[in-house]
Scaffold this active site. Structure first.
Site, PDB file in Angstrom:
ATOM      1  N   ASP A 249     -43.049  72.272   9.022  1.00  0.00           N
ATOM      2  CA  ASP A 249     -42.283  72.703   7.981  1.00  0.00           C
ATOM      3  C   ASP A 249     -41.841  74.228   7.914  1.00  0.00           C
ATOM      4  O   ASP A 249     -41.177  74.531   7.139  1.00  0.00           O
ATOM      5  CB  ASP A 249     -42.825  72.086   6.572  1.00  0.00           C
TER       6      ASP A 249
ATOM      7  N   LYS B  38     -51.881  79.378   5.878  1.00  0.00           N
ATOM      8  CA  LYS B  38     -51.604  78.517   7.115  1.00  0.00           C
ATOM      9  C   LYS B  38     -52.292  79.394   8.448  1.00  0.00           C
ATOM     10  O   LYS B  38     -52.782  78.896   9.520  1.00  0.00           O
ATOM     11  CB  LYS B  38     -50.530  77.958   7.473  1.00  0.00           C
TER      12      LYS B  38
HETATM   13  C1  LIG Z   1     -47.274  77.196   1.506  1.00  0.00           C
HETATM   14  C2  LIG Z   1     -48.152  75.879   1.668  1.00  0.00           C
HETATM   15  N1  LIG Z   1     -48.684  75.512   0.520  1.00  0.00           N
HETATM   16  C3  LIG Z   1     -49.403  74.265   0.596  1.00  0.00           C
HETATM   17  C4  LIG Z   1     -49.078  73.458   1.710  1.00  0.00           C
HETATM   18  C5  LIG Z   1     -49.750  72.005   1.806  1.00  0.00           C
HETATM   19  O1  LIG Z   1     -50.758  72.041   2.818  1.00  0.00           O
HETATM   20  P1  LIG Z   1     -51.159  70.460   3.339  1.00  0.00           P
HETATM   21  O2  LIG Z   1     -49.777  69.803   3.953  1.00  0.00           O
HETATM   22  O3  LIG Z   1     -52.484  70.809   4.376  1.00  0.00           O
HETATM   23  O4  LIG Z   1     -51.457  69.597   2.066  1.00  0.00           O
HETATM   24  C6  LIG Z   1     -48.425  73.915   2.835  1.00  0.00           C
HETATM   25  C7  LIG Z   1     -48.166  72.978   3.849  1.00  0.00           C
HETATM   26  O5  LIG Z   1     -47.399  73.234   4.785  1.00  0.00           O
HETATM   27  C8  LIG Z   1     -47.742  75.242   2.777  1.00  0.00           C
HETATM   28  O6  LIG Z   1     -46.892  75.492   3.660  1.00  0.00           O
END
Ligand SMILES: Cc1ncc(COP(=O)(O)O)c(C=O)c1O
Length: 407
Positions: free
Chosen positions: A121, A76
């Site tokens: 989150d 992120k």
């Molecule tokens: C560690 C991690 N992986 C994957 C995702 C998934 O990303 P997206 O919400 O853009 O699909 C998130 C989303 O917060 C995440 O924190």
């Protein structure tokens, strides 16, 4: 649950999508973000896991380790920071700010009254808070009831003001929008909604760096045949897949999106043929993937190129975390968080399920890419699930690396 997407195509990357997200813009984001001191200077590692590949009966498993992107611990760090930079450039065009100067805090005085807000989150909020702190603007983060205290503390450590609500993730998105409207703040969200697409587009485009680095690392090697991507609102998958689709065209790899069973909004979108809501409780150990609503903008990219949607159980994620943490003679031990392993857990699930691998064209020649999207971003949760701390796993990794170096 598995769903073969009837809308997946094998045409070249459409011009209509290129005008929204492109390799060119993603590369520009990458170049700008390289000037941010909170990101590690080098590309994240692309590990080969030969023992796991042999266990699962495929030719190769490549794991791109985003836990090593920065001190923020997840991919992120590539999204919110670049979206914030682009937002400031758009908001104050007359100032002619340079991205590098912004990220170095050179305009902190001018931006001290500029406020952004987001629901999160955890990982998106941490990245936004860190970027706002570097730039010198104000940041408010709205957290839903299930975000752990340690995730809250990790965000607050970057100077953000925390707003806690009692509802779920989707209610936190609504609360952030209401606060922004009341105070004239700007929402920097990683998910889109009607009339709100520019910022989430910039967030997703930032994730293209992951694909760019994978392509550079592979160079003359044969391209990967399959990519397993975990899905929350769909931004990660759209950012990575769109880049690879534009580069490879009709020869793009097979894309598989993996979600927790309780938070299956992308799966349901594929079934319904439009951006849809999850059917489950939207509460999963995979906290980053516990999203109830698909990002409509992400869906525009995913619908025409994701071949397969699937869901996994929470304990499958924990099994994959354990397997990566243990390592083996030829596989480096890795710290991978709950959401970080979901793509790999999806691959393990497909191999274990009767006949599904064949449907996906997975065989002994397959070269599969997965992305570990986070490390132990909630260290307490990690230790509780695995029975050992991330620090111990890290030590095992160091010992493994030393031993391999000696052989
Ligand atoms: C560690 C991690 N992986 C994957 C995702 C998934 O990303 P997206 O919400 O853009 O699909 C998130 C989303 O917060 C995440 O924190």
């Amino acid at each position: 649950m598995f769903f073969a997407n009837p809308k997946a195509t094998r045409q070249p990357y459409p011009e209509a999508l290129r005008t929204i997200m492109s390799v060119e813009k993603a590369n520009e984001s990458r170049q700008w973000l390289a000037q941010w001191s909170r990101l590690n200077a080098s590309a994240t590692p692309l590990y080969e896991l030969p023992d796991l590949a042999a266990e699962l009966g495929v030719a190769q498993i490549l794991l791109k380790d985003e836990s090593q992107r920065s001190v923020l611990g997840s991919f992120k760090a590539l999204g919110a920071p670049i979206a914030l930079v682009r937002l400031i450039l758009r908001t104050f065009p007359e100032q002619r700010f340079l991205p590098r100067d912004l990220l170095e805090g050179k305009h902190a005085d001018a931006l001290a009254g500029f406020t952004v807000i987001s629901a999160t989150d955890g990982n998106h909020g941490r990245a936004l808070a860190a970027a706002a702190q570097s730039i010198g603007c104000q940041c408010h983060i709205v957290l839903h009831a299930n975000v752990s205290i340690e995730r809250e503390e990790a965000i607050a450590a970057y100077g953000a003001t925390i707003v806690r609500i009692t509802g779920n993730y989707d209610e936190s998105v609504e609360a952030a929008a209401a606060l922004a409207a009341a105070h004239d703040w700007i929402v920097v969200s990683d998910t889109s909604y009607e009339g709100y697409e520019v910022i989430p587009r910039d967030v997703m485009q930032g994730y293209g760096t992951i694909s760019a680095e994978v392509l550079e690392a592979l160079q003359a090697d044969a391209p990967v045949t399959h990519v397993f991507l975990q899905g929350g609102v769909g931004g990660l998958a759209a950012g990575i897949a769109s880049y690879l689709w534009e580069q490879y065209g009709e020869r793009r790899p097979v894309f598989v999106v993996v979600e927790p069973k309780q938070a299956d909004c992308l799966y349901q979108s594929a079934v319904e043929g439009r951006a849809a809501k999850a059917t489950g409780s939207v509460d999963s150990v995979m906290a980053g993937l516990a999203c109830g609503e698909t990002s409509p903008l992400a869906w525009r990219f995913l619908e025409p190129c994701v071949d397969f949607f699937m869901t996994i159980e929470d304990d499958e994620a924990v099994t994959a975390m354990r397997r990566l943490a243990a390592g083996s003679a030829r596989d480096i031990p890795l710290v991978a968080g709950e959401s970080g392993v979901a793509g790999l857990a999806g691959l393990m699930h497909v191999i274990a399920a009767q006949g599904v691998a064949a449907d996906l064209g997975i065989d002994t020649d397959s070269r599969v890419l997965v992305v570990n999207t986070e490390g132990a971003t909630a260290p307490g949760v990690y230790a509780e699930l695995l029975g050992e701390s991330a620090v111990v796993v890290q030590q095992r990794q160091e010992a493994w690396t030393t031993a391999v170096g000696e052989n």
